[in-house]
Design a protein around this motif. Structure first.
Motif, PDB file in Angstrom:
ATOM      1  N   LEU A  96       0.835  -1.213   0.000  1.00 38.88           N
ATOM      2  CA  LEU A  96       0.000   0.000   0.000  1.00 38.88           C
ATOM      3  C   LEU A  96       0.867   1.260   0.000  1.00 38.88           C
ATOM      4  CD1 LEU A  96      -2.833  -0.947   2.554  1.00 38.88           C
ATOM      5  CD2 LEU A  96      -2.845  -1.169   0.084  1.00 38.88           C
ATOM      6  N   SER A  97       2.037   1.165   0.640  1.00 40.79           N
ATOM      7  CA  SER A  97       2.889   2.347   0.791  1.00 40.79           C
ATOM      8  C   SER A  97       3.513   2.807  -0.523  1.00 40.79           C
ATOM      9  CB  SER A  97       4.013   2.073   1.798  1.00 40.79           C
ATOM     10  OG  SER A  97       3.452   1.725   3.021  1.00 40.79           O
ATOM     11  N   PHE A  98       3.708   1.905  -1.481  1.00 38.53           N
ATOM     12  CA  PHE A  98       4.327   2.397  -2.733  1.00 38.53           C
ATOM     13  C   PHE A  98       3.317   2.655  -3.850  1.00 38.53           C
ATOM     14  CE2 PHE A  98       5.358  -2.309  -3.105  1.00 38.53           C
ATOM     15  CZ  PHE A  98       4.522  -2.592  -4.190  1.00 38.53           C
ATOM     16  N   ILE A  99       2.051   2.404  -3.598  1.00 35.55           N
ATOM     17  CA  ILE A  99       1.051   2.708  -4.638  1.00 35.55           C
ATOM     18  C   ILE A  99       0.649   4.184  -4.506  1.00 35.55           C
ATOM     19  CG2 ILE A  99      -1.272   2.157  -5.505  1.00 35.55           C
ATOM     20  CD1 ILE A  99      -0.819  -0.713  -4.541  1.00 35.55           C
ATOM     21  N   PRO A 100       0.725   4.942  -5.612  1.00 32.94           N
ATOM     22  CA  PRO A 100       0.426   6.374  -5.502  1.00 32.94           C
ATOM     23  C   PRO A 100      -1.015   6.636  -5.048  1.00 32.94           C
ATOM     24  CG  PRO A 100       1.172   5.798  -7.733  1.00 32.94           C
ATOM     25  CD  PRO A 100       1.071   4.523  -6.968  1.00 32.94           C
ATOM     26  N   ARG A 101      -1.213   7.754  -4.401  1.00 30.47           N
ATOM     27  CA  ARG A 101      -2.509   8.062  -3.797  1.00 30.47           C
ATOM     28  C   ARG A 101      -3.628   8.225  -4.836  1.00 30.47           C
ATOM     29  NH1 ARG A 101      -3.808  12.085   1.228  1.00 30.47           N
ATOM     30  NH2 ARG A 101      -6.063  12.052   0.936  1.00 30.47           N
ATOM     31  N   GLU A 102      -3.266   8.582  -6.058  1.00 34.01           N
ATOM     32  CA  GLU A 102      -4.340   8.746  -7.059  1.00 34.01           C
ATOM     33  C   GLU A 102      -4.813   7.399  -7.627  1.00 34.01           C
ATOM     34  OE1 GLU A 102      -1.396  10.217  -6.996  1.00 34.01           O
ATOM     35  OE2 GLU A 102      -0.350   9.717  -8.844  1.00 34.01           O
ATOM     36  N   THR A 103      -4.131   6.318  -7.284  1.00 32.34           N
ATOM     37  CA  THR A 103      -4.553   4.982  -7.740  1.00 32.34           C
ATOM     38  C   THR A 103      -5.513   4.365  -6.718  1.00 32.34           C
ATOM     39  OG1 THR A 103      -2.394   4.673  -8.767  1.00 32.34           O
ATOM     40  CG2 THR A 103      -3.684   2.679  -8.365  1.00 32.34           C
ATOM     41  N   VAL A 104      -6.622   3.846  -7.204  1.00 33.40           N
ATOM     42  CA  VAL A 104      -7.576   3.199  -6.282  1.00 33.40           C
ATOM     43  C   VAL A 104      -7.061   1.789  -5.959  1.00 33.40           C
ATOM     44  CG1 VAL A 104      -9.958   2.379  -6.007  1.00 33.40           C
ATOM     45  CG2 VAL A 104      -9.491   4.478  -7.301  1.00 33.40           C
ATOM     46  N   ILE A 105      -7.054   1.458  -4.671  1.00 34.24           N
ATOM     47  CA  ILE A 105      -6.603   0.118  -4.263  1.00 34.24           C
ATOM     48  C   ILE A 105      -7.798  -0.649  -3.726  1.00 34.24           C
ATOM     49  CG2 ILE A 105      -4.985  -1.186  -2.844  1.00 34.24           C
ATOM     50  CD1 ILE A 105      -3.462   1.493  -2.399  1.00 34.24           C
ATOM     51  N   VAL A 106      -8.006  -1.838  -4.266  1.00 37.58           N
ATOM     52  CA  VAL A 106      -9.111  -2.680  -3.800  1.00 37.58           C
ATOM     53  C   VAL A 106      -8.538  -3.959  -3.216  1.00 37.58           C
ATOM     54  CG1 VAL A 106     -11.156  -3.983  -4.521  1.00 37.58           C
ATOM     55  CG2 VAL A 106     -10.674  -1.760  -5.559  1.00 37.58           C
ATOM     56  N   ILE A 107      -8.959  -4.268  -1.999  1.00 39.50           N
ATOM     57  CA  ILE A 107      -8.574  -5.562  -1.432  1.00 39.50           C
ATOM     58  C   ILE A 107      -9.841  -6.385  -1.286  1.00 39.50           C
ATOM     59  CG2 ILE A 107      -7.346  -6.782   0.402  1.00 39.50           C
ATOM     60  CD1 ILE A 107      -6.060  -4.178   1.166  1.00 39.50           C
ATOM     61  N   ASP A 108      -9.854  -7.509  -1.981  1.00 35.64           N
ATOM     62  CA  ASP A 108     -10.995  -8.413  -1.890  1.00 35.64           C
ATOM     63  C   ASP A 108     -10.749  -9.346  -0.704  1.00 35.64           C
ATOM     64  OD1 ASP A 108     -12.982 -10.285  -2.147  1.00 35.64           O
ATOM     65  OD2 ASP A 108     -12.624 -10.719  -4.260  1.00 35.64           O
ATOM     66  N   GLU A 109     -11.495  -9.106   0.358  1.00 38.12           N
ATOM     67  CA  GLU A 109     -11.342  -9.910   1.575  1.00 38.12           C
ATOM     68  C   GLU A 109     -12.524 -10.861   1.757  1.00 38.12           C
ATOM     69  OE1 GLU A 109      -8.359  -7.469   4.508  1.00 38.12           O
ATOM     70  OE2 GLU A 109     -10.421  -7.680   5.149  1.00 38.12           O
ATOM     71  N   ALA A 110     -13.032 -11.406   0.654  1.00 41.42           N
ATOM     72  CA  ALA A 110     -14.194 -12.300   0.744  1.00 41.42           C
ATOM     73  C   ALA A 110     -13.960 -13.440   1.746  1.00 41.42           C
ATOM     74  CB  ALA A 110     -14.525 -12.864  -0.637  1.00 41.42           C
ATOM     75  N   TYR A 111     -12.716 -13.924   1.825  1.00 43.88           N
ATOM     76  CA  TYR A 111     -12.422 -15.092   2.684  1.00 43.88           C
ATOM     77  C   TYR A 111     -11.655 -14.712   3.953  1.00 43.88           C
ATOM     78  CZ  TYR A 111     -13.681 -17.484  -1.628  1.00 43.88           C
ATOM     79  OH  TYR A 111     -14.361 -17.926  -2.744  1.00 43.88           O
ATOM     80  N   ALA A 112     -11.519 -13.413   4.231  1.00 45.11           N
ATOM     81  CA  ALA A 112     -10.584 -12.976   5.278  1.00 45.11           C
ATOM     82  C   ALA A 112     -10.931 -13.489   6.678  1.00 45.11           C
ATOM     83  CB  ALA A 112     -10.497 -11.459   5.297  1.00 45.11           C
TER      84      ALA A 112
END
Ligand SMILES: Cc1ncc(COP(=O)(O)O)c(C=O)c1O
Length: 351
Positions: free
Chosen positions: A164-180
């Motif tokens: 998460l720390s190296f992905i630029p802030r303007e990029t949307v990050i999705v974490i699929d936690e269906a099984y978390a």
């Protein structure tokens, strides 16, 4: 007599619902269906988003509801990948749920796969490759699944934070936690994570750990930068009033579901112990309600036939580089025993 079929191919739930769910249905006042929800007057979406907000300690405004995790995934991909003059890019894991690419295709998005690699009896995210892909492709969206389907591995807190720390802030990050919930009972990391990374969306569902895929209910937590998505997704006139009541009851019945998750954990071990010793077999470590098993491809037809003869439906994978594998949903302990015995019998008879 019709043969009983056991479905172990779509990560559904063979243990039945918590008794509290039957109670909700029995006691539901149908008059409620004659009105939209009034919680809207308080500026909230649903009694369920309100309940989830309390449970996870996250403001209701940052809780999203959907028709399964599927719906939230589709909406977020469509919201951020559709339109514009330039084609937009989504990064996803190489071995992952086929649906991710398909929803990007629907809006003419470009999908780039980043690798997962095999290490011992598990798959791992290749953090360096994700970093390189992010730098090279400049994606609008990066998606990770933890635990991932079909490989069953998840990211550690530290790995996730690093990515998460190296992905630029303007990029949307999705974490699929269906099984978390199978991997980790602790959910206290979600709140600080979406606070630290306002471009993050974490998607969960009642379909897996809470065993209600037929209810079609998913939820998500979004960082503050994603308010465009909140507007895109929120239903002005509220949500299905039976579903939201069942949703609240399900969370209250967590003990029932945790007990079954514990049985599933025992059976993951059983699969490892029983199938790993068979020639050409490899059982991968899983943190979900399914396991991935590599088998000798020459045995495919025989295994398919024997499982089918017992009414057992499992998923034989066809995807590139993972096509000598089957993904088996964990059923009841009795069903799992039957799958294991059937496979062992085929292998024994082939000697
Ligand atoms: C990785 C993954 N994410 C999300 C889902 C969505 O499930 P649902 O739409 O039932 O919440 C599934 C279902 O199989 C899945 O495997």
């Amino acid at each position: 007599m019709k043969k009983e079929i056991t479905y172990l191919d779509r990560n559904e739930y063979n243990y039945g619902p918590a008794p509290e769910i039957g109670e909700v249905l029995k006691n539901f006042d149908p008059n409620k269906l004659c009105f939209y929800t009034r919680i809207y007057d308080e500026g909230k979406k649903s009694i369920l988003s309100d309940y989830i907000s309390e449970l996870y300690g996250i403001p209701e405004k940052q809780v999203i509801l959907g028709y399964g995790g599927e719906d939230i995934l589709k909406q977020v991909v469509h919201c951020f990948l559709a339109g514009g003059t330039k084609q937009k890019t989504l990064l996803i894991p190489k071995f992952s749920w086929w649906y991710y690419k398909s929803i990007a295709d629907e809006v003419n998005g470009r999908t780039i796969f980043y690798p997962l690699f095999e290490e011992g009896n598990t798959f791992k995210y290749d953090i360096q490759s994700i970093r390189e892909s992010v730098e090279k492709e400049k994606p609008e969206m990066v998606l990770m699944a933890s635990p991932n389907n079909p490989t069953g591995n998840s990211l550690t807190k530290e790995e996730l934070h690093e990515i998460l720390s190296f992905i630029p802030r303007e990029t949307v990050i999705v974490i699929d936690e269906a099984y978390a919930s199978f991997a980790n009972k602790d959910t206290s990391y979600i709140k600080p994570l979406i606070e630290e990374f306002p471009n993050l969306l974490i998607i969960r569902t009642l379909s897996k750990f809470y065993g209600l895929p037929g209810l079609r209910l998913g939820f998500a937590f979004m960082g503050a930068d994603l308010s465009v998505f909140l507007n895109y997704s929120t239903k002005y006139l509220g949500y299905n009033r039976i579903t939201e009541e069942i949703g609240v009851a399900v969370f209250k019945a967590s003990d029932y579901y945790q007990h079954i998750a514990d049985l599933m954990a025992e059976d993951r071990e059983l699969y490892m112990k029983e199938l790993n010793v068979l020639d050409g077999f490899k059982v991968y470590k899983s943190e979900a309600n399914f396991i991935l098993v590599k088998y000798p491809i020459a045995m495919k037809a025989k295994l398919q036939e024997a499982l089918k003869a017992k009414g057992l439906i499992v998923k034989f994978m066809n995807e590139e580089d993972i096509n000598t594998h089957m993904r088996i949903t964990l059923g009841t302990q009795k069903q799992n025993r039957l799958v294991i015995d059937t496979i062992k019998e085929v292998m024994l008879n082939s000697k």
